[in-house]
Write a protein that holds these residues in place. Structure first.
Motif, short mmCIF file in Angstrom:
data_model
loop_
_atom_site.label_atom_id
_atom_site.label_comp_id
_atom_site.label_asym_id
_atom_site.label_seq_id
_atom_site.Cartn_x
_atom_site.Cartn_y
_atom_site.Cartn_z
N LEU A 33 -5.44 -6.75 0.71
CA LEU A 33 -4.17 -6.34 0.77
C LEU A 33 -3.44 -8.33 0.35
O LEU A 33 -3.73 -8.19 1.70
CB LEU A 33 -3.55 -6.17 1.35
CG LEU A 33 -2.05 -5.65 1.63
CD1 LEU A 33 -1.40 -5.09 -0.30
CD2 LEU A 33 -0.70 -5.23 2.07
N PRO B 247 5.04 -3.47 1.83
CA PRO B 247 3.82 -4.28 2.40
C PRO B 247 3.62 -3.02 3.81
O PRO B 247 2.25 -2.87 3.85
CB PRO B 247 4.97 -5.23 3.08
CG PRO B 247 5.37 -5.94 2.12
CD PRO B 247 6.23 -4.13 1.81
N SER C 213 -4.04 -5.70 7.31
CA SER C 213 -3.22 -6.18 7.59
C SER C 213 -2.84 -7.01 5.98
O SER C 213 -4.12 -7.59 5.39
CB SER C 213 -2.96 -7.58 8.51
OG SER C 213 -3.13 -6.32 10.20
N PRO C 214 -1.51 -7.19 5.51
CA PRO C 214 -1.78 -8.20 4.20
C PRO C 214 -2.01 -9.56 4.67
O PRO C 214 -1.80 -10.25 5.47
CB PRO C 214 0.20 -8.55 3.86
CG PRO C 214 0.59 -7.56 5.17
CD PRO C 214 -0.10 -6.88 6.14
N GLN C 215 -2.69 -10.54 3.74
CA GLN C 215 -2.76 -11.80 3.62
C GLN C 215 -2.00 -12.64 3.04
O GLN C 215 -2.05 -12.04 1.99
CB GLN C 215 -4.87 -12.16 3.73
CG GLN C 215 -5.32 -13.26 3.54
CD GLN C 215 -6.38 -13.34 3.44
OE1 GLN C 215 -6.88 -12.16 3.05
NE2 GLN C 215 -7.89 -14.41 3.83
N LEU D 63 -1.35 -10.94 -0.45
CA LEU D 63 0.24 -10.76 -0.44
C LEU D 63 1.04 -12.53 -1.00
O LEU D 63 0.33 -13.39 -0.32
CB LEU D 63 1.58 -10.33 1.30
CG LEU D 63 2.43 -10.52 0.64
CD1 LEU D 63 3.85 -9.51 -0.01
CD2 LEU D 63 3.39 -10.85 2.03
N GLN E 113 0.24 -1.58 3.98
CA GLN E 113 -0.39 -1.37 4.65
C GLN E 113 -1.07 -0.66 5.03
O GLN E 113 -2.31 -0.13 6.03
CB GLN E 113 0.12 -2.30 5.66
CG GLN E 113 -0.54 -2.53 6.76
CD GLN E 113 0.58 -3.12 8.23
OE1 GLN E 113 1.05 -4.28 7.65
NE2 GLN E 113 0.04 -3.84 9.30
#
Length: 448
Positions: free
Chosen positions: A159, A128, A138-140, A161, A132
């Motif tokens: 991104l 991750p 940022s990962p969602q 997740l 990123q």
């Protein structure tokens, strides 16, 4: 058909390479990484036997993939993943109908794909963090249920997740859990395909599900030895004593797992003896409070009531409350978790997801994804007449399962058919008149 055979041979070679990479001589922890895209991916040279892809090599490849333009990246991050999961449940040896990765295989077959059989595992947050860094976003965290409410802007990087469980943290078998994960992958991919959103998907694990440690011959014992090893110690149940110092509440479980919203880690309340400060019990209600050293609090509220229909007292686990970060999340269990008051309640799996016995009472949106998962769970809040031993357990699994009912109904149907056939045969009558060869023949008039 030719493409399916080619894909099967490719996956078989992939598994053979897995076996070579995970030989006892390799002590490096490894996880597989599968990557596919609706667009074309840069090709990778075929890896040599025994090669383990390093994080540096993966970083260089991600740079070539996400170096320019906007991308929508799906990161399917499973709690654990290893080569044995594909070997046991992939169905690559001619049993395609038994495969638990049908949607995954179909996506990789119909798209540009890259397979890294053995990727060096350097920690649960490496992949991750690497994505990123390359995407600059940022990962969602999303799931299959709330995906329909998600709005995506294809002109910018995204991104997404998607966390997937593993069977060690799930009451179901590995086959059922992996099959459920594959359906989630198919649902997410179908959502993007319906909206014509180009994507790149990555499927890997937070950590290996199986690691073969490297053993040194110098540390091995030479000569004969007993194969039998002593059994590990059995965990002691949690017992709460009343004011008279008599046991009034008992609880035992193999695992009391709790997962908070936005976290993929499970916290086990049974790893060490928790503090029971705040617990209470009487003839009508009981409350067992487990205080974890991390600051979490898990409460089990039970009540005892007389029911005239059955002419006996029953106890119910009314609710389980999880307190974390100053917020309280409640899970209702009175409709599924109950037993006679003098019995204990036992169930192999008590969870708030996947055949849930604990129904979440959603009062706070921030805690919507809190999850409970109790494995081999047994509790008794009243009638502890046996001291520190549980009373007779009322199990959550019924005696007449769906398979038993189907067998009984099928047998009854065949028995009815047999009885009807015998009845029809018994109704047959023999002829009462026959031709006499010495006398005149019987004439049957043909005129109407």
């Amino acid at each position: 058909m030719a493409e399916m055979k080619s894909f099967g041979r490719g996956l078989l070679i992939f598994l053979v390479f897995f076996a070579i990479c995970s030989a006892p001589g390799s002590a490096t922890a490894q996880v597989p990484l599968l990557m596919w895209s609706s667009d074309s991916l840069p090709l990778l040279p075929p890896p040599t036997a025994g090669h383990i892809t390093s994080i540096e090599e993966l970083t260089v490849y991600f740079t070539s993939v996400f170096g320019s333009g906007s991308h929508t990246v799906l990161l399917f991050l499973q709690d654990k993943l290893s080569k044995d999961d594909f070997t046991l449940f992939g169905g690559v040896f001619g049993n395609k109908q038994e495969s638990n990765f049908k949607n995954l295989e179909a996506a990789m077959q119909s798209s540009s794909s890259v397979t890294l059989p053995a990727l060096e595992w350097a920690g649960p947050s490496v992949i991750p963090s690497l994505l990123q860094e390359k995407l600059g976003v940022s990962p969602q965290l999303v799931d299959a249920e709330t995906l329909t409410h998600l709005s995506l802007t294809t002109s910018a990087n995204n991104l997404l997740l998607i966390n997937l469980p593993y069977c060690s943290d799930s009451p179901k078998s590995c086959k059922e859990v992996l099959n459920h994960n594959d359906k989630i992958i198919g649902k997410v991919l179908g959502f993007l395909k319906d909206r014509d959103v180009p994507y790149t998907a990555v499927y890997t694990g937070l950590q290996p599900s199986r690691v073969i440690p490297e053993t040194s011959a110098s540390n091995q014992q030479v000569g004969r030895s007993l194969l039998q090893t002593p059994a590990p110690g059995v965990k002691q149940p949690i017992v709460f004593l009343n004011a008279s110092r008599n046991p009034c509440i008992m609880l035992w479980a193999q695992n009391l797992n709790v997962s908070l919203s936005g976290s993929t880690q499970w916290i086990d309340f049974f790893t060490e003896s928790p503090d029971t400060t705040g617990s209470m019990c009487n003839d009508v209600s009981s409350l067992l409070v487990l205080n974890h050293p991390s600051g979490l609090k898990l409460s089990f509220a039970m009540s005892r009531q007389f029911y005239p229909v059955s002419a006996r007292y029953w106890f119910t686990l009314d609710s389980v409350q999880l307190q974390a970060n100053g917020l309280t999340r409640s899970f209702i269990g009175r409709n599924s978790i109950y037993a006679p008051a003098e019995y204990s309640f036992h169930c192999q799996s008590v969870s708030s997801f996947q055949d849930a016995l604990l129904i979440p009472n959603i009062t706070n949106q921030e805690q919507e994804n809190d999850r409970l998962n109790f494995i081999d769970f047994q509790i008794q809040g009243f009638g502890l007449a046996n001291g520190t031993n549980f009373s007779y357990a009322s199990d959550c699994a019924g005696f007449f399962t769906a398979g038993i009912w189907m067998g009984l109904l099928s047998s009854l149907l065949m028995l009815l058919i047999l009885v009807y056939g015998l009845h029809m045969i018994m109704q047959l009558n023999t002829m009462d008149r026959f031709d006499d060869p010495k006398g005149p023949s019987i004439s049957v008039p043909q005129s109407e």
